[in-house]
Design a protein around this motif. Structure first.
Motif, mmCIF file in Angstrom:
data_model
loop_
_atom_site.group_PDB
_atom_site.id
_atom_site.type_symbol
_atom_site.label_atom_id
_atom_site.label_comp_id
_atom_site.label_asym_id
_atom_site.label_seq_id
_atom_site.Cartn_x
_atom_site.Cartn_y
_atom_site.Cartn_z
ATOM 1 N N LYS A 171 -3.790 5.190 1.120
ATOM 2 C CA LYS A 171 -5.179 4.720 1.271
ATOM 3 C C LYS A 171 -6.049 5.883 1.686
ATOM 4 C CE LYS A 171 -4.827 2.916 5.976
ATOM 5 N NZ LYS A 171 -5.478 3.976 6.703
ATOM 6 N N ALA A 222 -7.368 2.215 -2.222
ATOM 7 C CA ALA A 222 -5.952 1.986 -1.923
ATOM 8 C C ALA A 222 -5.151 2.115 -3.206
ATOM 9 C CB ALA A 222 -5.756 0.602 -1.320
ATOM 10 N N THR A 257 0.840 -1.192 0.000
ATOM 11 C CA THR A 257 0.000 0.000 0.000
ATOM 12 C C THR A 257 0.877 1.244 0.000
ATOM 13 O OG1 THR A 257 -1.703 -1.172 1.266
ATOM 14 C CG2 THR A 257 -1.849 1.228 1.210
#
Length: 157
Positions: free
Chosen positions: A115, A125, A112
C-alpha cells in the motif's frame, strides 16, 4: 501549558478498581525558561464505571472509514488470469489517511500486498484476489482504521 489550555489524562483507584478521567488545565504564568509556575483547573471529569475509557467532551472517537464492496467491482474472470490488481481507495472531504493507515478487507478473498499513501485522501493498494472464493452476491467491507468519513474504491485493470 504556558498561557495555554490543555488536557491531562488521569488514572486512579476507587475501591481497588482502576478509573480514568481527564483534567482541563489553563497555564497562567511562566518563568524565563517556559516552566509554568501557576495555573488553574478549568474542568474535569472521570468515568464512574471501572476500566472504561472516557472521552473529552464525552465524544467517543469516530468510527473508521468503511465501504461495502461487492465482488462485481472485482472482475472474477480477470482475477483468474491476473490475481494481483491495484485498487485506489479515496476518502471524502472529511477523510484523512496517515502513513500508518491499515486496510482491512473483511474477507480472506483479498489480501494487501503493498500500500502507498498518495495523499491524505488517497491510498493505492496492490492486492491479491482469490477469484474462486468470490461470490457474485456476497459483499464485504473495506475499512481504513484511522480515518473518518466515507470511502470510494476504484479497481485498476
Amino acid at each position: 501549558f504556558d498561557k495555554k489550555t490543555g488536557y491531562l489524562g488521569v488514572r486512579f483507584q476507587i475501591d481497588e478498581a482502576t478509573h480514568y478521567g481527564w483534567v482541563k488545565y489553563q497555564g497562567d504564568n511562566s518563568t524565563d525558561n517556559g516552566t509554568t509556575v501557576s495555573g488553574r483547573i478549568v474542568e474535569w471529569a472521570y468515568e464512574d464505571a471501572p476500566f472504561e475509557p472516557i472521552y473529552v467532551d464525552a465524544e467517543p472517537p469516530a468510527p473508521p472509514c468503511t465501504l461495502a464492496l461487492t465482488p462485481g467491482r472485482i472482475n472474477k474472470l480477470t482475477s483468474l488470469i491476473m490475481p494481483v490488481t491495484g485498487i485506489i481507495i479515496r476518502g471524502n472531504e472529511s477523510a484523512n489517511f496517515t502513513r500508518e493507515s491499515e486496510i482491512s478487507w473483511g474477507t480472506d478473498t483479498i489480501r494487501t500486498l503493498f500500500k502507498l499513501r498518495l495523499s491524505s485522501k488517497t491510498i493505492l493498494a496492490l492486492v491479491r484476489v482469490k477469484p474462486l472464493l468470490l461470490q457474485g452476491d456476497d459483499s464485504f467491507e473495506v475499512t481504513v482504521d484511522d480515518c473518518t468519513g466515507e470511502l470510494g474504491v476504484v479497481t485498476l485493470r
